[in-house]
Design a protein around this motif. Structure first.
Motif, PDB file in Angstrom:
ATOM      1  N   GLN A   3      42.891  28.511  41.631  1.00  8.23           N
ATOM      2  CA  GLN A   3      41.683  28.582  40.821  1.00  8.23           C
ATOM      3  C   GLN A   3      40.503  29.066  41.635  1.00  8.23           C
ATOM      4  O   GLN A   3      40.473  28.998  42.863  1.00  8.23           O
ATOM      5  CB  GLN A   3      41.386  27.223  40.194  1.00  8.23           C
ATOM      6  CG  GLN A   3      40.926  26.142  41.154  1.00  8.23           C
ATOM      7  CD  GLN A   3      40.771  24.824  40.421  1.00  8.23           C
ATOM      8  OE1 GLN A   3      41.656  24.358  39.725  1.00  8.23           O
ATOM      9  NE2 GLN A   3      39.634  24.188  40.598  1.00  8.23           N
ATOM     10  N   THR A   4      39.519  29.584  40.930  1.00 10.81           N
ATOM     11  CA  THR A   4      38.335  30.171  41.541  1.00 10.81           C
ATOM     12  C   THR A   4      37.221  29.139  41.591  1.00 10.81           C
ATOM     13  O   THR A   4      37.106  28.288  40.715  1.00 10.81           O
ATOM     14  CB  THR A   4      37.887  31.387  40.705  1.00 10.81           C
ATOM     15  OG1 THR A   4      38.971  32.314  40.645  1.00 10.81           O
ATOM     16  CG2 THR A   4      36.696  32.065  41.313  1.00 10.81           C
ATOM     17  N   ASN A 144      39.650  37.416  42.603  1.00 10.62           N
ATOM     18  CA  ASN A 144      39.716  36.961  41.214  1.00 10.62           C
ATOM     19  C   ASN A 144      38.327  36.661  40.660  1.00 10.62           C
ATOM     20  O   ASN A 144      38.047  36.895  39.483  1.00 10.62           O
ATOM     21  CB  ASN A 144      40.606  35.721  41.111  1.00 10.62           C
ATOM     22  CG  ASN A 144      42.081  36.061  41.240  1.00 10.62           C
ATOM     23  OD1 ASN A 144      42.496  37.179  40.927  1.00 10.62           O
ATOM     24  ND2 ASN A 144      42.870  35.110  41.721  1.00 10.62           N
ATOM     25  N   ALA A 148      36.531  38.336  37.436  1.00  6.26           N
ATOM     26  CA  ALA A 148      35.877  37.540  36.397  1.00  6.26           C
ATOM     27  C   ALA A 148      34.437  38.009  36.198  1.00  6.26           C
ATOM     28  O   ALA A 148      33.948  38.096  35.064  1.00  6.26           O
ATOM     29  CB  ALA A 148      35.901  36.057  36.770  1.00  6.26           C
ATOM     30  N   SER A 273      37.053  30.493  34.419  1.00  6.10           N
ATOM     31  CA  SER A 273      37.454  31.075  35.702  1.00  6.10           C
ATOM     32  C   SER A 273      37.535  30.022  36.803  1.00  6.10           C
ATOM     33  O   SER A 273      38.268  30.192  37.778  1.00  6.10           O
ATOM     34  CB  SER A 273      36.471  32.172  36.115  1.00  6.10           C
ATOM     35  OG  SER A 273      35.208  31.627  36.459  1.00  6.10           O
ATOM     36  N   PRO A 276      41.343  27.869  35.326  1.00  7.82           N
ATOM     37  CA  PRO A 276      42.141  28.592  34.321  1.00  7.82           C
ATOM     38  C   PRO A 276      43.380  27.813  33.910  1.00  7.82           C
ATOM     39  O   PRO A 276      43.948  27.054  34.701  1.00  7.82           O
ATOM     40  CB  PRO A 276      42.520  29.881  35.054  1.00  7.82           C
ATOM     41  CG  PRO A 276      42.485  29.518  36.501  1.00  7.82           C
ATOM     42  CD  PRO A 276      41.385  28.505  36.648  1.00  7.82           C
ATOM     43  N   PRO A 321      37.733  35.046  28.949  1.00  7.76           N
ATOM     44  CA  PRO A 321      38.941  34.641  29.672  1.00  7.76           C
ATOM     45  C   PRO A 321      40.078  35.658  29.550  1.00  7.76           C
ATOM     46  O   PRO A 321      40.804  35.894  30.513  1.00  7.76           O
ATOM     47  CB  PRO A 321      39.302  33.308  29.013  1.00  7.76           C
ATOM     48  CG  PRO A 321      37.991  32.735  28.604  1.00  7.76           C
ATOM     49  CD  PRO A 321      37.195  33.921  28.142  1.00  7.76           C
ATOM     50  N   ALA A 324      39.123  38.843  31.725  1.00  6.85           N
ATOM     51  CA  ALA A 324      39.305  38.552  33.147  1.00  6.85           C
ATOM     52  C   ALA A 324      40.782  38.432  33.500  1.00  6.85           C
ATOM     53  O   ALA A 324      41.219  38.876  34.572  1.00  6.85           O
ATOM     54  CB  ALA A 324      38.562  37.270  33.510  1.00  6.85           C
ATOM     55  N   THR A 325      41.566  37.849  32.602  1.00  7.72           N
ATOM     56  CA  THR A 325      43.005  37.702  32.843  1.00  7.72           C
ATOM     57  C   THR A 325      43.691  39.058  32.873  1.00  7.72           C
ATOM     58  O   THR A 325      44.563  39.322  33.715  1.00  7.72           O
ATOM     59  CB  THR A 325      43.629  36.807  31.759  1.00  7.72           C
ATOM     60  OG1 THR A 325      43.081  35.488  31.879  1.00  7.72           O
ATOM     61  CG2 THR A 325      45.135  36.726  31.909  1.00  7.72           C
TER      62      THR A 325
END
Length: 405
Positions: A3-4, A144, A148, A273, A276, A321, A324-325
């Motif tokens: 995760q970010t 990532n 995002a 983000s 997720p 989301p 970004a994905t």
């Protein structure tokens, strides 16, 4: 995928060499949602025909769908500088020619052809910017976060663009919005192309490439289906919401409600983000698309515009989301050295989905009402999400790599 964190955003956005192209890309991409609408409004005011204006807008979308892939391949092959400078110059010439043609009330085929030219030559700074982060930021989490940021900033541009187009069409000359947006795009693209970090991205070595390009990867084809579904749902909603507000006697509120779901998209996009879900990309793609479709079903329920606004806030939560994905998934499924083209295919899939969703939604709202269009969008999302789920095993590092010789 890990995760970010907010620290990852800070690390990405303060990466040495990133500031100049990042600022330039903001200027280049701000008019993305503005130029097409400005051209539509300008054409309608000059010619008095929504039918012709709609054709002009649609042909521009088709041009973007084609141009995003072609330019992506050129950027991967030669680096961004030369392709972006060339397309920016062609875009400027065609945009001015279109303005003159509209003023002269030229024949519809001429306007459609010029509008297609604007779309195909629109400088694909978004593709280059997305691929540049992969070169500038070595840390996966920070990368990532950068992807995002790209998705969130694009959503902001889609909030601001239509509003600016609406304001500028009221200027003494109705073509002000189209020309102003075009000037911003040309200036931003040129500054981006000439920034040191972008110029350092030189031509690739001689490569062996298949005819399908980035789509030679099965995972890319699966990602394209997910992006297509995303575009289809948005296309349905972009027609059905204005139809619902018109049916309620408040046609001017259609654009306002579409901005409402963009606002929730940006807010939830940042939060998503940071944590997720699902964590695994092969599951994240179909789950987000299915969830988006189910939230859009809520739009069929309200009987008042206030209720529709609340439902729009809920439905918009999964827009950023997904964007970004899709961008992060390119990192996994795109063949090496084809990131810009891969992003171009994602843009093409979304654009084709938009065109399909808008056309079908227009028929449904005319014959059955907005609620039917919303529910059909849900059905389409669930079907395509099921396809993506069945293909989830392809979302992995591709075996095919570019052969440098």
């Amino acid at each position: 995928m890990s995760q970010t964190s907010l620290a990852d955003y800070r690390a990405a956005l303060t990466t040495p060499g990133a500031t100049r192209p990042m600022v330039a890309s903001i200027l280049a991409r701000l008019p993305i949602a503005m130029i097409g609408l400005s051209a539509l409004l300008y054409t309608q005011q000059e010619l008095g025909s929504f039918a012709v204006a709609g054709l002009v807008s649609a042909s521009s979308l088709v041009g973007v769908a084609v141009g995003s892939v072609v330019q992506g391949r050129l950027i991967d092959r030669f680096g961004p500088t030369r392709p972006l400078l060339a397309t920016a110059a062609m875009f400027a010439v065609i945009l001015v020619t279109l303005a003159l043609a509209i003023e002269a009330h030229a024949a519809t085929p001429v306007l459609v052809l010029l509008s297609f030219g604007i779309g195909i030559t629109e400088p694909m700074v978004g593709s280059a910017s997305r691929a540049l982060w992969g070169r500038l930021v070595p840390d996966a989490n920070a990368r990532n976060a950068a992807y995002a940021y790209e998705a969130i900033s694009m959503e902001v541009f889609f909030i601001l663009g239509p509003g600016l187009a609406g304001l500028l069409v009221a200027a003494p000359w109705p073509g002000t919005g189209m020309v102003t947006g075009g000037a911003c795009m040309v200036a931003g693209s040129t500054l981006f192309a000439l920034s040191p970090a972008v110029r350092a991205w030189g031509p690739a070595g001689r490569t062996h490439r298949s005819l399908l390009g980035a789509l030679s990867s099965p995972g890319m084809r699966t990602l394209a289906v997910a992006a297509l579904g995303f575009g289809v749902v948005i296309g349905f909603v972009e027609v059905a919401v204005p139809a619902a507000t018109t049916e309620a006697g408040e046609p001017a509120l259609g654009g306002v409600l579409l901005s409402v779901w963009s606002v929730s998209s940006v807010a939830f996009g940042v939060a998503y983000s940071l944590r997720p879900w699902p964590r695994e990309m092969p599951l994240r793609l179909p789950v987000l698309l299915a969830g988006f479709g189910l939230l859009v079903a809520l739009l069929a329920w309200p009987s008042t515009l206030w209720g529709l606004a609340v439902a729009m806030l809920a439905a918009g939560a999964l827009i950023t989301p997904q964007s970004a994905t899709h961008s992060a998934a390119i990192e996994i499924v795109a063949p090496q050295g084809r990131a810009a083209e891969a992003f171009g295919w994602v843009l093409t899939a979304v654009t084709l989905g938009l065109a399909f969703g808008q056309s079908v939604s227009g028929f449904l709202v005319e014959h059955s009402g907005p609620a039917t269009a919303f529910l059909t969008a849900t059905g389409a999302a669930l079907v395509l999400a099921a396809v993506v789920y069945l293909l989830r095993g392809t979302v992995k590092e591709p075996r095919e790599q570019v052969l440098v010789g």
